[in-house]
Write an enzyme that holds these catalytic residues in place. Sequence first.
Site, PDB file in Angstrom:
ATOM      1  N   LYS A  36       0.809  -1.224   0.000  1.00 46.24           N
ATOM      2  CA  LYS A  36       0.000   0.000   0.000  1.00 46.24           C
ATOM      3  C   LYS A  36       0.842   1.274   0.000  1.00 46.24           C
ATOM      4  O   LYS A  36       0.422   2.294  -0.521  1.00 46.24           O
ATOM      5  CB  LYS A  36      -0.947   0.003   1.201  1.00 46.24           C
ATOM      6  N   ARG A 131      -6.314   0.967  17.462  1.00 43.17           N
ATOM      7  CA  ARG A 131      -6.849   1.224  16.135  1.00 43.17           C
ATOM      8  C   ARG A 131      -7.926   0.166  15.972  1.00 43.17           C
ATOM      9  O   ARG A 131      -8.729  -0.010  16.885  1.00 43.17           O
ATOM     10  CB  ARG A 131      -5.732   1.182  15.068  1.00 43.17           C
TER      11      ARG A 131
HETATM   12  C1  LIG Z   1      -0.262  -1.230   6.674  1.00 43.31           C
HETATM   13  C2  LIG Z   1      -0.641  -2.467   7.367  1.00 43.31           C
HETATM   14  C3  LIG Z   1       0.269  -3.515   7.479  1.00 43.31           C
HETATM   15  C4  LIG Z   1       1.694  -3.413   6.965  1.00 43.31           C
HETATM   16  O1  LIG Z   1       2.446  -2.556   7.780  1.00 43.31           O
HETATM   17  P1  LIG Z   1       4.030  -2.386   7.590  1.00 43.31           P
HETATM   18  O2  LIG Z   1       4.468  -1.711   8.834  1.00 43.31           O
HETATM   19  O3  LIG Z   1       4.235  -1.578   6.374  1.00 43.31           O
HETATM   20  O4  LIG Z   1       4.611  -3.748   7.473  1.00 43.31           O
HETATM   21  C5  LIG Z   1      -0.145  -4.669   8.109  1.00 43.31           C
HETATM   22  N1  LIG Z   1      -1.401  -4.791   8.606  1.00 43.31           N
HETATM   23  C6  LIG Z   1      -2.304  -3.804   8.513  1.00 43.31           C
HETATM   24  C7  LIG Z   1      -3.671  -4.014   9.076  1.00 43.31           C
HETATM   25  C8  LIG Z   1      -1.963  -2.605   7.902  1.00 43.31           C
HETATM   26  O5  LIG Z   1      -2.868  -1.632   7.821  1.00 43.31           O
END
Ligand SMILES: *Cc1c(COP(=O)(O)O)cnc(C)c1O
Length: 357
Positions: A36, A131
């Site tokens: 993302k 969150r």
């Molecule tokens: C963005 C996200 C991740 C990945 O996070 P990183 O720190 O980039 O590895 C994993 N799980 C969720 C729910 C996320 O929103």
Amino acid sequence: MKYPCMSIDVEKIRHNAVTVSRLLAASGLRFVAVNKATCGHPEVARAMLEGDPLAVADSRIENLRRLRESGYKGETVLLRAPSPSRCAEAVEVVDTSLVSEVAIAAALGEAARARGKEHKVILMVDLGDRREGVLPEDTPDVARAVASILGVRLAGIGTNLACYGAVIPTREKMEELLEVKEKVEEAVGFPLERVSGGNSANIPLVLRGEMPRGITELRLGESVILGTEAAERTLIPGCFGDAFTLHAEAIEVITKPSMPSGKIGQDAFGEVPVFVDRGNRKRAILAIGRQDVDPDGLTPIDKGVTVLGASSDHLICDVEDAEEDVKVGSVLSFVPNYSALLRLATSPYVEKVVKKP
Ligand SMILES: *Cc1c(COP(=O)(O)O)cnc(C)c1O
């Protein structure tokens, strides 16, 4: 070459993906590739597939749709629960959604049934980061409600730490997740296939060999893209930290007093700035700004350059001590952190250039 541009070294991403995937495998974990931060850039996604991920995950339906259309046949995971108005789209494009509300699971179930499909969900548990996620004590009841929805299959549970509350993933937190899993299995009456333990902030736990058995997977973006774990931002052994670099051109290079002159009010963003008097300094203005990048997240590659600040469209750098003679038209380069990369990837004004091997 046109500037500003972000150069992407897919060879380094491929290397990082393979490295973290092997690291996970040694602890019995599968790698879920998260793309993302690059807005689902297709060539970055392809490079991540070299790590043989269990699935590709993204927070945006648009990015996963693009991945599907590029011919990807594997599992897709939606990291952010779909809005109720977009559950039909989610079911069309995505195999598995992370959810924390029965109402969303119900909307997914209804959309799946209408298409003669089954949609997998992973129920998120909030272990303290505040969150997304159901509170641990409520998880068995919510899981039972989700499991009873037709068109939805409860594939497992998951958690996400170190995002909002900056809560560090520890062995205790992972064990707590496994305890919740047992209670959920009792409540629903069938075994859960998956326990999704977290993101790149879980990497230090893996490196210390402290991930308990039973966690099945980690969802990793930053560790592959930037080569860093997300708890203290250290480089993961064997990973590249400079797969992405920003290049921007100087449009003004003038020696000026380091102190503003006049009565100080608010800057362009409503802040009252503070300055250090360093006398006259040679400064370069680069043609990129806050609309395209988080200036605090840039590490200059050129020796002797420091970032002073930025407005919407101007990045101001001190180049007094720069090794190279900086002139109008000089290109300065930077390594972005996560926050800077996110904005660079999203800005239509920054050209993305994939470095060919
Ligand atoms: C963005 C996200 C991740 C990945 O996070 P990183 O720190 O980039 O590895 C994993 N799980 C969720 C729910 C996320 O929103």
